[in-house]
Design an enzyme around this catalytic site. Structure first.
Site, PDB file in Angstrom:
ATOM      1  N   ARG A  52     -65.739  76.943  -4.863  1.00  0.00           N
ATOM      2  CA  ARG A  52     -66.061  76.326  -3.569  1.00  0.00           C
ATOM      3  C   ARG A  52     -66.779  77.315  -2.658  1.00  0.00           C
ATOM      4  O   ARG A  52     -67.722  76.957  -1.943  1.00  0.00           O
ATOM      5  CB  ARG A  52     -64.785  75.799  -2.903  1.00  0.00           C
ATOM      6  CG  ARG A  52     -65.081  74.980  -1.654  1.00  0.00           C
ATOM      7  CD  ARG A  52     -63.846  74.296  -1.118  1.00  0.00           C
ATOM      8  NE  ARG A  52     -62.842  75.246  -0.672  1.00  0.00           N
ATOM      9  CZ  ARG A  52     -61.618  74.902  -0.291  1.00  0.00           C
ATOM     10  NH1 ARG A  52     -61.249  73.635  -0.312  1.00  0.00           N
ATOM     11  NH2 ARG A  52     -60.760  75.811   0.111  1.00  0.00           N
ATOM     12  N   LYS A 151     -67.301  75.164   3.761  1.00  0.00           N
ATOM     13  CA  LYS A 151     -66.202  75.845   4.463  1.00  0.00           C
ATOM     14  C   LYS A 151     -66.811  77.030   5.204  1.00  0.00           C
ATOM     15  O   LYS A 151     -66.787  78.175   4.746  1.00  0.00           O
ATOM     16  CB  LYS A 151     -65.126  76.278   3.459  1.00  0.00           C
ATOM     17  CG  LYS A 151     -63.765  76.434   4.100  1.00  0.00           C
ATOM     18  CD  LYS A 151     -62.672  76.482   3.069  1.00  0.00           C
ATOM     19  CE  LYS A 151     -61.395  77.048   3.628  1.00  0.00           C
ATOM     20  NZ  LYS A 151     -60.845  76.329   4.759  1.00  0.00           N
ATOM     21  N   GLU A 184     -60.226  63.705   8.018  1.00  0.00           N
ATOM     22  CA  GLU A 184     -59.224  64.675   7.562  1.00  0.00           C
ATOM     23  C   GLU A 184     -58.522  65.239   8.782  1.00  0.00           C
ATOM     24  O   GLU A 184     -58.676  64.711   9.886  1.00  0.00           O
ATOM     25  CB  GLU A 184     -59.888  65.794   6.746  1.00  0.00           C
ATOM     26  CG  GLU A 184     -60.932  66.595   7.508  1.00  0.00           C
ATOM     27  CD  GLU A 184     -61.485  67.783   6.718  1.00  0.00           C
ATOM     28  OE1 GLU A 184     -60.858  68.217   5.739  1.00  0.00           O
ATOM     29  OE2 GLU A 184     -62.553  68.292   7.101  1.00  0.00           O
TER      30      GLU A 184
HETATM   31  N1  PXG Z   1     -59.637  70.527   5.514  1.00  0.00           N
HETATM   32  C1  PXG Z   1     -60.020  71.580   6.272  1.00  0.00           C
HETATM   33  C2  PXG Z   1     -60.922  71.355   7.417  1.00  0.00           C
HETATM   34  C3  PXG Z   1     -59.566  72.877   5.948  1.00  0.00           C
HETATM   35  O1  PXG Z   1     -59.950  73.922   6.682  1.00  0.00           O
HETATM   36  C4  PXG Z   1     -58.294  71.916   4.114  1.00  0.00           C
HETATM   37  C5  PXG Z   1     -58.809  70.663   4.465  1.00  0.00           C
HETATM   38  C6  PXG Z   1     -57.405  72.010   2.917  1.00  0.00           C
HETATM   39  O2  PXG Z   1     -58.097  72.613   1.829  1.00  0.00           O
HETATM   40  P1  PXG Z   1     -57.335  73.468   0.702  1.00  0.00           P
HETATM   41  O3  PXG Z   1     -58.414  73.918  -0.198  1.00  0.00           O
HETATM   42  O4  PXG Z   1     -56.662  74.621   1.422  1.00  0.00           O
HETATM   43  O5  PXG Z   1     -56.375  72.566   0.059  1.00  0.00           O
HETATM   44  C7  PXG Z   1     -58.692  73.050   4.851  1.00  0.00           C
HETATM   45  C8  PXG Z   1     -58.236  74.422   4.508  1.00  0.00           C
HETATM   46  C9  PXG Z   1     -54.542  77.681   8.240  1.00  0.00           C
HETATM   47  C10 PXG Z   1     -55.865  77.405   7.640  1.00  0.00           C
HETATM   48  O6  PXG Z   1     -54.349  78.819   8.700  1.00  0.00           O
HETATM   49  C11 PXG Z   1     -56.045  76.316   6.820  1.00  0.00           C
HETATM   50  C12 PXG Z   1     -57.289  76.029   6.274  1.00  0.00           C
HETATM   51  C13 PXG Z   1     -58.333  76.851   6.592  1.00  0.00           C
HETATM   52  C14 PXG Z   1     -58.145  77.931   7.421  1.00  0.00           C
HETATM   53  C15 PXG Z   1     -56.909  78.229   7.945  1.00  0.00           C
HETATM   54  O7  PXG Z   1     -53.694  76.796   8.243  1.00  0.00           O
HETATM   55  N2  PXG Z   1     -57.359  74.896   5.496  1.00  0.00           N
END
Ligand code: PXG
Length: 292
Positions: A52, A151, A184
């Site tokens: 990713r 991201k 989301e």
């Molecule tokens: N949507 C968004 C906008 C994200 O930033 C997810 C979904 C979940 O993706 P993953 O790959 O983790 O299953 C994310 C990712 C935090 C934190 O500190 C969380 C994310 C990014 C940065 C910080 O909670 N989540």
């Protein structure tokens, strides 16, 4: 606390991990990142996170300058340097140092750093009681403006939504896309369960292709024989769902009990959600790239 940081090819002390004020990651949010977790000496879904990251970089025409193999070593070495078995890993690639203009061509070399730290877990009651969430007014970025699939270091869209959530006393926020469909949350993906079908918004509707989201869809299909669909839906579908939960690297799988004052199902974490929490935990404890 993290003691050692990977920065541009070297493992340095935290105090020495410094970035220029001319770095375009800081000046313009020009860069990409990943949040990754290690469980009991193994990095969970490391290759998926790296895939990713490289896709995000390709989308913004950022040449990371390292092979995936080298990046994998950088991540593992950072965790080793901090002697961690369970960790939260932040991997960041910025456009690098340039001048005060936007032009990315003025940034000859990307900045790459990796932080490996202890994980701050969410309170247990989030999991036992479920979250009380609200839909916020800040819309998720347009896919043809800043595609949420990237991201990127531009998280202000999510932070604005998070500020709204915090003001309402909630740790997360449900974000809609410009057409009013559910996209989301600020740092998590969303799922609903209706008539034994698991539904999550498609990425083209404004959702990140979450690594946890993918793992949960796979578990639901293969281990629990559920029908899984990527389909757009509205808040009405959440209000009337049998179950609702969020997925993310930090949260793992977290039940949702209430949305905009409406009780979801019977207001307790759902049966399928509880089973998925267990299946996902098993997966995190039994797979991953060994660190040592
Ligand atoms: N949507 C968004 C906008 C994200 O930033 C997810 C979904 C979940 O993706 P993953 O790959 O983790 O299953 C994310 C990712 C935090 C934190 O500190 C969380 C994310 C990014 C940065 C910080 O909670 N989540």
């Amino acid at each position: 606390m993290a003691k050692f940081i990977y920065l541009d090819g070297n493992i340095v002390k935290k105090e020495d991990a410094k970035i220029s004020v001319f770095d375009h990651g800081l000046l313009y949010g020009d860069g990409v990142f990943e949040g990754i977790r290690a469980y009991n000496g193994r990095v969970f879904k490391l290759r998926e996170h790296l895939d990713r990251l490289y896709h995000s970089a390709r989308a913004i025409m950022l040449d990371i300058g390292l092979s995936k193999r080298q990046m994998e070593e950088a991540v593992l070495n950072t965790i080793r340097a901090n002697k961690l078995k369970d960790a939260y890993i932040r991997l960041v690639v910025t456009r690098g140092v340039g001048d005060l203009g936007l032009d990315p061509r003025k940034c000859p070399k990307p900045t790459v750093f990796v932080i490996a730290d202890k994980i701050a877990l969410y309170p247990e009651e989030f999991y036992t009681k479920g979250l009380d969430l609200f839909t916020v007014s800040t819309r998720r970025n347009l896919v043809n403006a800043i595609n949420p699939c990237i991201k990127s270091l531009n998280y202000l869209n999510n932070i604005l939504a998070k500020i709204e959530a915090i003001r309402m006393g909630s740790p997360e926020a449900i974000m809609l896309n410009k057409d009013g469909y559910v996209a989301e949350c600020t740092g998590d993906n969303i799922f609903i369960l209706k008539h034994n079908t698991l539904i999550t918004p498609p990425t083209w509707a404004g959702a990140l292709q979450g690594v946890t989201r993918e793992a949960v869809m796979d578990l639901a299909k293969t281990r629990m024989k559920l029908l899984v669909k990527e389909e757009i839906f509205t808040v009405y579908d959440i209000y009337t769902a049998d179950e609702c939960f969020l997925t993310g690297t930090a949260a793992e799988v977290i039940p949702v009990a209430k949305v905009d004052g409406r009780t979801i199902g019977d207001g307790k974490p759902g049966k399928i959600t509880i089973e998925l929490i267990r299946e996902f935990k098993d997966l995190t404890r039994s797979t991953g790239v060994p660190i040592y």
